[in-house]
Design a protein around this motif. Structure first.
Motif, PDB file in Angstrom:
ATOM      1  N   TYR A 204      16.968  25.395 -26.380  1.00  0.00           N
ATOM      2  CA  TYR A 204      17.940  25.584 -25.503  1.00  0.00           C
ATOM      3  C   TYR A 204      19.296  26.288 -26.368  1.00  0.00           C
ATOM      4  CZ  TYR A 204      14.904  24.498 -21.576  1.00  0.00           C
ATOM      5  OH  TYR A 204      14.111  24.353 -20.522  1.00  0.00           O
ATOM      6  N   LYS A 205      19.743  24.979 -27.068  1.00  0.00           N
ATOM      7  CA  LYS A 205      20.770  25.432 -27.808  1.00  0.00           C
ATOM      8  C   LYS A 205      20.775  26.661 -28.677  1.00  0.00           C
ATOM      9  CE  LYS A 205      24.074  22.687 -30.879  1.00  0.00           C
ATOM     10  NZ  LYS A 205      24.003  23.837 -31.956  1.00  0.00           N
ATOM     11  N   ASP A 206      19.621  26.787 -29.566  1.00  0.00           N
ATOM     12  CA  ASP A 206      19.531  27.902 -30.409  1.00  0.00           C
ATOM     13  C   ASP A 206      19.469  28.923 -29.647  1.00  0.00           C
ATOM     14  OD1 ASP A 206      19.152  26.197 -32.420  1.00  0.00           O
ATOM     15  OD2 ASP A 206      17.023  26.253 -32.508  1.00  0.00           O
ATOM     16  N   LEU A 207      18.896  28.985 -28.185  1.00  0.00           N
ATOM     17  CA  LEU A 207      18.865  30.433 -27.583  1.00  0.00           C
ATOM     18  C   LEU A 207      20.314  30.510 -27.365  1.00  0.00           C
ATOM     19  CD1 LEU A 207      17.548  32.595 -26.077  1.00  0.00           C
ATOM     20  CD2 LEU A 207      17.229  30.871 -24.095  1.00  0.00           C
ATOM     21  N   HIS A 208      21.014  29.673 -26.810  1.00  0.00           N
ATOM     22  CA  HIS A 208      22.522  29.987 -26.458  1.00  0.00           C
ATOM     23  C   HIS A 208      23.227  30.524 -27.837  1.00  0.00           C
ATOM     24  CE1 HIS A 208      22.512  28.385 -22.334  1.00  0.00           C
ATOM     25  NE2 HIS A 208      22.057  27.267 -22.882  1.00  0.00           N
TER      26      HIS A 208
END
Length: 312
Positions: A204-208
């Motif tokens: 999720y962090k990488d997608l953000h």
């Protein structure tokens, strides 16, 4: 010495038999003592009395030891059985709690199902999957990202930590009695659930980071950003699919075990539940007949999985 394997019984029986033999031998010697008294053979009388006393004392001692050991082992075995019964009841209670608490968590997987199974059952690209969830681009990819962001807010992956049965078993006798293959599968699934939980948080962090400060639609319109976003979406899908497969199998196994009552400690793994398949749908098709016939509480175990089928 393994008393349960029969070695203790052999020892006790041997001691009592030897002791009884010595007492019988002392009686035989006592007959010879009587003959010596009658014949007035003083020296022989004293010698035979000595042997008689030795045999009788040893016989009584050995029989006493045998009886004492029998009482000790009987009491120990009774206490072990009571302890086993108490532990087994406690494990079953904890197992029921895991199933009851895990069912609401599993229900949240429906949001992953809606995205993953879009256009057909999800199969990872490494295994040849090419469903709409995998092949989406452009506007469809932007819609996927928006749904993923909703799931991130709605589904707290940390809740899946409740799916940890080994905590309830590892310090009990049950571990020693469980089928080794079944115990290995339990621990393996728990580790993979934990891995998927950790990876999803990172994904999720990488997608953000890949989207940046732009709206999703604008970020996807940029070819370079679209490639990064697509890569992160595929990573999320892979870990989300791993989480839902292992979580549903965990709950199905726990429900199946609980349905067997106290006899679950002697069960071999159920092939339909333990099978590793190419996709969740294949596993569902294989496990459903067994789970629908397995009842736990007020309903069958399949209902606890909250699987509504593929979204078209």
């Amino acid at each position: 010495m393994d008393f349960k394997a029969g070695h203790g019984y052999l020892l006790i029986g041997g001691l009592i038999l030897v002791g009884a033999g010595l007492l019988i031998l002392s009686l035989i010697v006592n007959l010879h003592v009587a003959h010596s008294v009658r014949d007035d053979v003083r020296h022989r009388e004293k010698l035979l009395e000595y042997y008689r006393n030795i045999f009788s004392q040893l016989g009584v001692i050995l029989i006493g030891i045998g009886v004492s050991l029998f009482i000790f082992f009987f009491q120990q075995n009774y206490q072990d059985q009571r302890k086993r019964e108490t532990e087994l009841q406690l494990v079953l209670a904890k197992l029921a709690a895991r199933v009851a608490r895990g069912a609401p968590v599993i229900e949240t997987l429906g949001e992953f199902d809606e995205v993953l199974d879009q256009g057909g059952a999800y199969v990872s690209p490494e295994l040849g999957g090419n469903s709409a969830a995998i092949s989406a681009k452009g506007a469809d990819l932007a819609k996927q990202v928006e749904k993923i962001q909703l799931i991130e807010r709605d589904v707290d992956v940390r809740d899946f930590d409740i799916l940890n049965l080994s905590r309830d078993l590892e310090n009990t006798f049950v571990v020693n009695e469980l089928d080794p293959a079944l115990w290995f599968n339990i621990v393996r699934d728990e580790n993979e659930i934990k891995y998927a939980m950790t990876q999803l948080s990172l994904d999720y962090k990488d997608l953000h980071d890949a989207i940046g400060d732009e709206p999703v639609g604008a970020a996807v319109a940029n070819p370079d950003k679209e490639a990064k976003i697509k890569r992160e979406v595929l990573d999320i899908f892979y870990d989300a699919d791993l989480l839902r497969q292992r979580s549903r199998r965990f709950l199905a196994r726990a429900c199946w075990l609980f349905s067997k009552g106290k006899s679950f400690v002697a069960l071999p793994p159920a092939d339909a539940i333990e099978a590793d398949t190419k996709s969740q749908q294949l596993w569902i098709d294989r496990a459903k007949p067994v789970l629908t016939q397995t009842r736990s509480g007020s309903g069958d175990c399949f209902k606890l999985l909250h699987y509504r089928g593929i979204s078209e």
